[in-house]
Design a protein around this motif. Structure first.
Motif, mmCIF file in Angstrom:
data_model
loop_
_atom_site.group_PDB
_atom_site.id
_atom_site.type_symbol
_atom_site.label_atom_id
_atom_site.label_comp_id
_atom_site.label_asym_id
_atom_site.label_seq_id
_atom_site.Cartn_x
_atom_site.Cartn_y
_atom_site.Cartn_z
ATOM 1 N N TYR A 118 0.834 -1.200 0.000
ATOM 2 C CA TYR A 118 0.000 0.000 0.000
ATOM 3 C C TYR A 118 0.870 1.250 0.000
ATOM 4 O O TYR A 118 2.018 1.241 0.446
ATOM 5 C CB TYR A 118 -0.916 0.008 1.219
ATOM 6 N N GLU A 119 0.269 2.331 -0.466
ATOM 7 C CA GLU A 119 1.009 3.591 -0.537
ATOM 8 C C GLU A 119 1.190 4.218 0.834
ATOM 9 O O GLU A 119 2.269 4.713 1.162
ATOM 10 C CB GLU A 119 0.273 4.572 -1.469
ATOM 11 N N LYS A 120 0.133 4.220 1.647
ATOM 12 C CA LYS A 120 0.168 4.869 2.950
ATOM 13 C C LYS A 120 0.232 3.814 4.048
ATOM 14 O O LYS A 120 -0.745 3.115 4.316
ATOM 15 C CB LYS A 120 -1.051 5.766 3.142
ATOM 16 N N ILE A 121 1.395 3.713 4.652
ATOM 17 C CA ILE A 121 1.639 2.743 5.723
ATOM 18 C C ILE A 121 2.275 3.482 6.889
ATOM 19 O O ILE A 121 3.181 4.306 6.701
ATOM 20 C CB ILE A 121 2.571 1.600 5.259
ATOM 21 N N GLY A 122 1.807 3.217 8.077
ATOM 22 C CA GLY A 122 2.398 3.816 9.265
ATOM 23 C C GLY A 122 2.516 2.804 10.384
ATOM 24 O O GLY A 122 1.693 1.880 10.486
ATOM 25 N N SER A 129 -8.649 12.281 16.004
ATOM 26 C CA SER A 129 -8.699 13.426 15.110
ATOM 27 C C SER A 129 -10.063 13.518 14.435
ATOM 28 O O SER A 129 -10.769 12.526 14.276
ATOM 29 C CB SER A 129 -7.608 13.320 14.043
ATOM 30 N N LYS A 130 -10.429 14.735 14.017
ATOM 31 C CA LYS A 130 -11.628 14.957 13.226
ATOM 32 C C LYS A 130 -11.258 14.843 11.746
ATOM 33 O O LYS A 130 -10.249 15.423 11.301
ATOM 34 C CB LYS A 130 -12.225 16.326 13.512
ATOM 35 N N VAL A 131 -12.058 14.109 10.995
ATOM 36 C CA VAL A 131 -11.754 13.868 9.576
ATOM 37 C C VAL A 131 -12.907 14.389 8.727
ATOM 38 O O VAL A 131 -14.069 14.413 9.152
ATOM 39 C CB VAL A 131 -11.508 12.374 9.319
ATOM 40 N N ASN A 132 -12.576 14.786 7.505
ATOM 41 C CA ASN A 132 -13.596 15.279 6.573
ATOM 42 C C ASN A 132 -14.339 14.155 5.885
ATOM 43 O O ASN A 132 -15.504 14.302 5.510
ATOM 44 C CB ASN A 132 -12.949 16.192 5.530
ATOM 45 N N SER A 133 -13.690 13.032 5.706
ATOM 46 C CA SER A 133 -14.314 11.875 5.066
ATOM 47 C C SER A 133 -13.824 10.617 5.767
ATOM 48 O O SER A 133 -12.837 10.634 6.508
ATOM 49 C CB SER A 133 -13.973 11.833 3.570
ATOM 50 N N ALA A 134 -14.518 9.525 5.528
ATOM 51 C CA ALA A 134 -14.189 8.261 6.189
ATOM 52 C C ALA A 134 -12.810 7.764 5.744
ATOM 53 O O ALA A 134 -12.403 7.941 4.592
ATOM 54 C CB ALA A 134 -15.247 7.218 5.879
ATOM 55 N N ILE A 135 -12.098 7.162 6.694
ATOM 56 C CA ILE A 135 -10.772 6.580 6.431
ATOM 57 C C ILE A 135 -10.885 5.074 6.642
ATOM 58 O O ILE A 135 -11.136 4.610 7.755
ATOM 59 C CB ILE A 135 -9.700 7.172 7.360
ATOM 60 N N GLU A 136 -10.717 4.332 5.584
ATOM 61 C CA GLU A 136 -10.772 2.872 5.682
ATOM 62 C C GLU A 136 -9.359 2.335 5.898
ATOM 63 O O GLU A 136 -8.458 2.613 5.098
ATOM 64 C CB GLU A 136 -11.384 2.277 4.418
ATOM 65 N N CYS A 137 -9.196 1.598 6.985
ATOM 66 C CA CYS A 137 -7.855 1.144 7.372
ATOM 67 C C CYS A 137 -7.864 -0.335 7.735
ATOM 68 O O CYS A 137 -8.877 -0.893 8.161
ATOM 69 C CB CYS A 137 -7.335 1.938 8.573
ATOM 70 N N GLN A 185 -6.636 2.871 -0.152
ATOM 71 C CA GLN A 185 -6.932 3.923 -1.100
ATOM 72 C C GLN A 185 -8.186 3.559 -1.904
ATOM 73 O O GLN A 185 -8.348 2.418 -2.343
ATOM 74 C CB GLN A 185 -5.758 4.119 -2.065
ATOM 75 N N LYS A 186 -9.076 4.522 -2.058
ATOM 76 C CA LYS A 186 -10.323 4.288 -2.790
ATOM 77 C C LYS A 186 -10.117 4.559 -4.268
ATOM 78 O O LYS A 186 -9.344 5.385 -4.675
ATOM 79 C CB LYS A 186 -11.431 5.200 -2.229
ATOM 80 N N ILE A 210 -5.154 -9.610 11.149
ATOM 81 C CA ILE A 210 -5.459 -8.362 10.459
ATOM 82 C C ILE A 210 -6.911 -7.980 10.743
ATOM 83 O O ILE A 210 -7.824 -8.804 10.621
ATOM 84 C CB ILE A 210 -5.234 -8.513 8.944
ATOM 85 N N HIS A 211 -7.118 -6.709 11.115
ATOM 86 C CA HIS A 211 -8.455 -6.180 11.381
ATOM 87 C C HIS A 211 -8.726 -5.018 10.434
ATOM 88 O O HIS A 211 -7.794 -4.313 10.004
ATOM 89 C CB HIS A 211 -8.567 -5.708 12.834
ATOM 90 N N HIS A 212 -10.005 -4.820 10.117
ATOM 91 C CA HIS A 212 -10.413 -3.770 9.192
ATOM 92 C C HIS A 212 -11.474 -2.902 9.858
ATOM 93 O O HIS A 212 -12.311 -3.394 10.620
ATOM 94 C CB HIS A 212 -10.970 -4.369 7.890
ATOM 95 N N HIS A 213 -11.430 -1.604 9.545
ATOM 96 C CA HIS A 213 -12.452 -0.690 10.067
ATOM 97 C C HIS A 213 -12.437 0.589 9.239
ATOM 98 O O HIS A 213 -11.376 1.039 8.793
ATOM 99 C CB HIS A 213 -12.197 -0.355 11.535
ATOM 100 N N ALA A 214 -13.639 1.175 9.049
ATOM 101 C CA ALA A 214 -13.779 2.454 8.371
ATOM 102 C C ALA A 214 -14.009 3.524 9.438
ATOM 103 O O ALA A 214 -15.069 3.555 10.081
ATOM 104 C CB ALA A 214 -14.928 2.411 7.374
ATOM 105 N N PHE A 215 -13.035 4.399 9.637
ATOM 106 C CA PHE A 215 -13.089 5.417 10.682
ATOM 107 C C PHE A 215 -13.738 6.684 10.131
ATOM 108 O O PHE A 215 -13.413 7.146 9.031
ATOM 109 C CB PHE A 215 -11.687 5.741 11.191
ATOM 110 N N SER A 216 -14.636 7.237 10.926
ATOM 111 C CA SER A 216 -15.261 8.518 10.614
ATOM 112 C C SER A 216 -15.522 9.237 11.928
ATOM 113 O O SER A 216 -15.217 8.725 13.010
ATOM 114 C CB SER A 216 -16.550 8.322 9.814
ATOM 115 N N ASN A 217 -16.120 10.423 11.849
ATOM 116 C CA ASN A 217 -16.427 11.163 13.080
ATOM 117 C C ASN A 217 -17.493 10.461 13.916
ATOM 118 O O ASN A 217 -17.536 10.642 15.138
ATOM 119 C CB ASN A 217 -16.886 12.582 12.732
ATOM 120 N N ASP A 218 -18.355 9.681 13.268
ATOM 121 C CA ASP A 218 -19.397 8.954 14.001
ATOM 122 C C ASP A 218 -18.934 7.571 14.446
ATOM 123 O O ASP A 218 -19.398 7.054 15.457
ATOM 124 C CB ASP A 218 -20.652 8.829 13.136
#
Length: 361
Positions: A225-229, A290-298, A360-361, A316-324
Motif C-alpha cells: 500500500y502507498e500509505k503505511i504507518g 482526530s476529526k476527519v472530513n471523510s471516512a478513512i478505511e484502514c 486507497q479508494k 489483520i483487522h479492518h475498520h472504516a473510521f469517521s467522526n461517528d
C-alpha cells in the motif's frame, strides 16, 4: 591544611589523633541519612560520652538504626540504582547515558532538560555489564542465574524447560518438561499409528499451514500500500472509578498517517471478578481522536515490540473510521496462551508495535 583538620576533630577532652576515623564515619553517616548536624557537633564536643566509652564510636542513641529487614539484599538495592530512568525497569538491551534503548521509542517521550537521542548518547558499558551479572530467576526451575547466562540456560541446560516430542511432525501434541521427554518418547503411540491414521493427522496440519500462508500473503499485500504507518505503543495500567475497581490499559496519544490515535485494552472483557478465573485474555480497540472530513478505511494489526519476547500471532483487522464511528469494537489480542497473557499483566507496561494501512479508494 593539616592544622585546620586537627582543630576540627580534636575538641573532645582526652581524645587522640584516632578521632579522624570517627569524624569520617560521622560524615558518612550524614551522607547516608545518619544523625543531624547538631547531633554531630554535640558528639564532637564530647556531649554524652561516658568515662568508659570509645571516642571513636558515636553514642548508641545516635547510631543510625535500620529497621529489621529494610536493608534487603545487594541485588535488590542495585535494582533501583541501575534501572532505566524512563521505563523504570532493568534494561534488557543496550544502555545509554540515562536510559535503555527501548525508551527512545516511547510515546510521548519524557520531558528532558536537553535533547536525548541515540546519536547524541554514549553506550554505558559499565551499567550493561553490571546488569548482566545481576541474578534473576529461571521461570522453569526457579533457580537463580546471572542475566547474561539465563537465555542459554533456558534453551539448553534447564531440565524443566518446556519441550515437544520428536514425533510432533506426525501429530503428537505432547508438551512437557525436558526431563520427562525420554520417558514419553518411549511410550509415544504416534510411531505405531497406521498410514490411514497418519494421513488424517497430516491433512489437519496441512490445513493449519494453509491458513498461516494465507495470512502471510495478506500481510505482504498490505505492505504494497502507498500509505503505511507504524509506531511503538505502550499500554499503561489504570483503574476505573467504580465501587469495585476494574483494571484497564490505555496508551498515550500517538500520531500515525497524520492522524491522532489511542489504544485501549481490557482484561477478560471486563468481567466482574477476573481474579477468580485461571484463564487470562486481553482485548483491545483502536480509537481515532482526530476529526476527519471523510471516512478513512484502514487495516491494522498488533505485533510484539522490538525488545519484548511475548509471542503474538498476527491477525489483520479492518475498520472504516469517521467522526461517528471513530472506535473499533474490542478484538482479542492474539496471544498464544494464558501464560503469555500473565507475563504481560505482570509487567509494569505493555510494549507492542502497531501497523496501520490506509486503503486507497
Amino acid at each position: 591544611m593539616e592544622e585546620r583538620g586537627e582543630v576540627g576533630v580534636a575538641a573532645a577532652p582526652g581524645s587522640s589523633g584516632g578521632l579522624g576515623v570517627g569524624a569520617v564515619g560521622a560524615a558518612l553517616e550524614t551522607v547516608v541519612g545518619g544523625p543531624s548536624m547538631q547531633e554531630e557537633v554535640g558528639f564532637r564536643r564530647g556531649e554524652g560520652l561516658g568515662p568508659d566509652s570509645d571516642p571513636d564510636e558515636p553514642p548508641p542513641k545516635k547510631r543510625m538504626r535500620l529497621p529489621e529487614g529494610e536493608s534487603g539484599k545487594l541485588e535488590e538495592r542495585l535494582y533501583s540504582v541501575l534501572c532505566c530512568t524512563v521505563c523504570l525497569d532493568l534494561p534488557k538491551a543496550s544502555v545509554y547515558q540515562v536510559n535503555c534503548a527501548p525508551s527512545f521509542s516511547l510515546h510521548p517521550p519524557p520531558p528532558p532538560r536537553c535533547e536525548i537521542t541515540k546519536s547524541l548518547c554514549c553506550r554505558n558499558l559499565a551499567v550493561e555489564k553490571a546488569v548482566s551479572e545481576l541474578p534473576t530467576d529461571c521461570p522453569f526451575c526457579l533457580k537463580q542465574f546471572p542475566r547474561s547466562s539465563l537465555e542459554r540456560h533456558q534453551k539448553e541446560e534447564c531440565q524443566d524447560r518446556v519441550t515437544q516430542c520428536k514425533y510432533k511432525r506426525i501429530g503428537c501434541p505432547w508438551k512437557g518438561p525436558f526431563h520427562e521427554l525420554p520417558a514419553h518418547e518411549e511410550e509415544c503411540c504416534h510411531p505405531t499409528k497406521t498410514g490411514t491414521e497418519l494421513m488424517g493427522i497430516l491433512g489437519e496440519m496441512d490445513q493449519s499451514h494453509s491458513r498461516e500462508l494465507t495470512l502471510y500473503n495478506s500481510i505482504f499485500s498490505l505492505l504494497c500500500y502507498e500509505k503505511i504507518g507504524f509506531t511503538e505503543v505502550q499500554f499503561r495500567p489504570y483503574r476505573t472509578d467504580d465501587f469495585i475497581t476494574r483494571l484497564y490499559y490505555e496508551s498515550p496519544r500517538f500520531t500515525v498517517l497524520n492522524q491522532t490515535w489511542v489504544l485501549k485494552a481490557r482484561v477478560n472483557d471486563s468481567e466482574r471478578n477476573p481474579n477468580l478465573s485461571c484463564k487470562r485474555t486481553l482485548s483491545f480497540q483502536l480509537i481515532l481522536k482526530s476529526k476527519v472530513n471523510s471516512a478513512i478505511e484502514c487495516s491494522f494489526l498488533l505485533l510484539k515490540g522490538p525488545y519484548d519476547d511475548v509471542r503474538i500471532k498476527p491477525v489483520i483487522h479492518h475498520h472504516a473510521f469517521s467522526n461517528d464511528t471513530n472506535e473499533t469494537d474490542y478484538v482479542p489480542l492474539p496471544i498464544t496462551d494464558s501464560v503469555e497473557c500473565n507475563k504481560l499483566l505482570a509487567a509494569k507496561n505493555i510494549n507492542l508495535r502497531l501497523f496501520i494501512f490506509q486503503i486507497q479508494k
